[in-house]
Design an enzyme around this catalytic site. Structure first.
Site, mmCIF file in Angstrom:
data_model
loop_
_atom_site.group_PDB
_atom_site.id
_atom_site.type_symbol
_atom_site.label_atom_id
_atom_site.label_comp_id
_atom_site.label_asym_id
_atom_site.label_seq_id
_atom_site.Cartn_x
_atom_site.Cartn_y
_atom_site.Cartn_z
ATOM 1 N N SER A 213 39.054 5.820 -14.996
ATOM 2 C CA SER A 213 39.157 6.173 -13.584
ATOM 3 C C SER A 213 39.300 4.909 -12.750
ATOM 4 O O SER A 213 39.342 4.955 -11.541
ATOM 5 C CB SER A 213 37.910 6.931 -13.135
ATOM 6 O OG SER A 213 36.766 6.127 -13.370
ATOM 7 N N GLU B 63 25.530 -8.534 -16.557
ATOM 8 C CA GLU B 63 25.551 -7.082 -16.375
ATOM 9 C C GLU B 63 24.778 -6.708 -15.114
ATOM 10 O O GLU B 63 23.903 -7.452 -14.664
ATOM 11 C CB GLU B 63 24.804 -6.396 -17.533
ATOM 12 C CG GLU B 63 25.470 -6.521 -18.873
ATOM 13 C CD GLU B 63 24.638 -5.832 -19.948
ATOM 14 O OE1 GLU B 63 25.196 -4.986 -20.650
ATOM 15 O OE2 GLU B 63 23.436 -6.149 -20.078
ATOM 16 N N SER C 138 36.219 -10.836 -11.443
ATOM 17 C CA SER C 138 37.038 -9.945 -12.276
ATOM 18 C C SER C 138 38.012 -9.084 -11.499
ATOM 19 O O SER C 138 39.046 -8.690 -12.031
ATOM 20 C CB SER C 138 36.132 -9.072 -13.146
ATOM 21 O OG SER C 138 35.236 -8.339 -12.350
ATOM 22 N N ASP D 149 22.617 -2.644 -21.310
ATOM 23 C CA ASP D 149 22.831 -2.304 -22.724
ATOM 24 C C ASP D 149 23.341 -3.509 -23.512
ATOM 25 O O ASP D 149 23.018 -3.674 -24.691
ATOM 26 C CB ASP D 149 23.827 -1.151 -22.854
ATOM 27 C CG ASP D 149 25.185 -1.506 -22.273
ATOM 28 O OD1 ASP D 149 25.281 -1.588 -21.031
ATOM 29 O OD2 ASP D 149 26.138 -1.729 -23.050
ATOM 30 N N GLY E 167 22.016 -1.555 -15.875
ATOM 31 C CA GLY E 167 22.722 -1.192 -17.106
ATOM 32 C C GLY E 167 22.784 -2.346 -18.076
ATOM 33 O O GLY E 167 23.833 -2.921 -18.311
ATOM 34 N N LYS F 297 42.312 -6.587 -15.645
ATOM 35 C CA LYS F 297 42.684 -5.527 -16.575
ATOM 36 C C LYS F 297 44.176 -5.512 -16.895
ATOM 37 O O LYS F 297 44.581 -5.043 -17.958
ATOM 38 C CB LYS F 297 42.285 -4.170 -15.992
ATOM 39 C CG LYS F 297 40.783 -3.934 -15.936
ATOM 40 C CD LYS F 297 40.261 -3.509 -17.291
ATOM 41 C CE LYS F 297 38.786 -3.120 -17.220
ATOM 42 N NZ LYS F 297 38.271 -2.756 -18.553
#
Lengths: 323, 323
Positions: A82, A208, A308, A214, A212, A57
């Site tokens: 968060s 994923e 990650s 999606d 989840g 990130k």
């Protein structure tokens, strides 16, 4: 209404790499004989748990702040998160001489609040069941003249995350497959832009949590599918929907989205710790779990695996692995 | 009686480095802003948890087997160890095309037996309360024509371990202090030979578990002090006495031996996991614990810290950090 933000391309990933040079860690590619033996092929791990703030990130956050016009950067940044993006924005803002305001749920773990505050970020709490963090972020941006940098749905964030694949494919050009964790799609979209450009024939796979999916549904349906916030230990991938900028990139460039159950994440975390001596958070183990369980075929292939992040405290690590 | 083995010198460490080139991993030096801030100085970590078999022991084992005359090497190796040296000998023997016989307590952890067997080592069990492993090792050597390579009291083992400091001081020449875990003294003696040669003014410090300070007592008394097998979580440093070859080297070249309590090892393991994303075994955290707790002064200094290994399973890691 704001103007729609442009779709980033390979030149944007290269520009991000130039901004990040000497600022982000250029994480080394790791290999493991044991992992290769299990996979029946060659695995190349990109350990972003060793990145600044412990996750990829940092790349997108730093790139997005560095890319701002001087005046906007000086006026300050706001974001809502968060997790790792909050720390990344706080750290990058401090490095770039500006101030970050972070909208965080009132019940965010003390350790994450402390880490964000430790980088000099100002934390604004909201109640996650009665308030809308996006709305609060937008209001703060407007009232205080701050620039909102969301966690994944932003071209410079995507371009910054793409430097992960740019580096990996520079170090190991002839990969057959690239496997990337998927939450909101910043990392996957950025990596797909870089990998498809550098190696047009590569197979690009997003992973994923099973609970989840999606992203998989969205790819099948050809439009963004929104699901209820999923329950998974992969707390960095609990997004109900892909980003509006991220989705078309993923739809164009990614070959497949697969899922793994939480138990496979725990097995992968154990493998990383015991065999590779790496401390990896559940979300960070998504891509490896897909390779280790055979969901992504690895036999006879050269497969790049993005780890990650590594931000999990030892108490949670212990309780996850004890289950 | 066998002839006493010679004391190794810097040329032996250099010869070991040549034998290990391309065989052992040249582990990278790691740094941490947070660790530096805590220490008030600069810390340089040598992460031998990333070494083959997960510990520095591979260096000494490989060097000792590679240094044998062809005929002796072909005839096979025997050693006694329940820990990292067993795996190191088994792995190095396989790489060098010979066979290893490992004398191991009958109640050694299944995981360690499996790892050793996985490298092709033949395991011979003994009962740790009624049998003498050294005697069994010697008998096997004599009956089967094997060469006995003990875990630390051997010149080529010491020279091999010395390549840890040779590499660290090549990468970071101007260290003020070098801090090294201490059990039987193979790693400390080898590192002291290399470090004193490359940087005569460096301060060299060995670190033992508080419960087993035979090394410190030996240095004070000027002769090898034997203690009952100590109780500590640092299971790689539970030796009752320094080696006969190791002691005079340590007495000549090492400045100080200090101790740390088990609680400080756990704190250091937690720091490594949460902040540096490294999985480190208790023994591997000895040197860092001494620096983090101030037992070794680090303020305003450049300090090299050897992380000796990372072989702890996640269940034990979890239970240690939960206490």
């Amino acid at each position: 209404m704001t103007t729609p933000l442009p779709r980033p391309g390979f030149a944007d990933v290269e520009a991000a790499a130039a901004r990040l040079a000497g600022k982000a860690h250029r994480t080394a590619v790791l290999t493991s004989r044991t992992a290769d033996a299990t996979a029946g092929g060659e695995l190349f791990f990109k350990p972003e748990n060793f990145q600044r703030v412990g996750a990829f990130k940092f790349r997108g956050a730093y790139n997005a702040i560095a890319a701002l016009p001087d005046e906007a950067r000086a006026a300050g940044i706001v974001t809502f998160s968060s997790g790792n993006h909050a720390q990344a924005i706080a750290c990058a803002a401090a490095m770039l001489g500006t101030k970050a305001t972070i909208v965080m749920p009132h019940d965010a773990p003390a350790m994450k609040r402390a880490a964000t505050a430790g980088y000099g970020g100002e934390i604004i709490s909201y109640h996650r069941y009665t308030e809308d963090r996006t709305e609060i972020g937008r209001r703060l941006a407007s009232e205080r003249g701050l620039t909102l940098i969301p966690p994944f749905d932003h071209p410079d964030v995507i371009a910054g995350q793409g430097t992960v694949a740019l580096e990996l494919l520079t170090d190991v050009p002839d990969l057959d497959t690239l496997v990337v964790p998927l939450g909101g799609g910043g990392l996957l979209a950025g990596c797909a832009i870089a990998a498809r450009h550098l190696n047009p024939g590569i197979s690009i796979i997003g992973v994923e949590p099973e609970a989840g999916d999606d992203g998989r549904q969205s790819l099948q349906q050809g439009s963004i599918v929104t699901i209820p916030v999923p329950h998974s230990i992969a707390d960095g991938a609990l997004t109900p929907a892909l980003g509006a900028i991220n989705f078309p990139i993923i739809a164009d460039l990614v070959d497949q989205i697969v899922t793994v159950p939480d138990a496979a994440l725990i097995d992968a975390m154990r493998f990383f710790a015991e065999r590779m001596k790496l401390f990896v958070e559940p979300t960070g183990a998504l891509a490896a779990a897909a390779a280790f369980t055979g969901v992504v075929p690895t036999a006879g292939r050269r497969t790049g695996i993005v780890i990650s992040g590594g931000n999990v405290d030892t108490a949670r690590f212990a309780s996850l692995l004890a289950d």
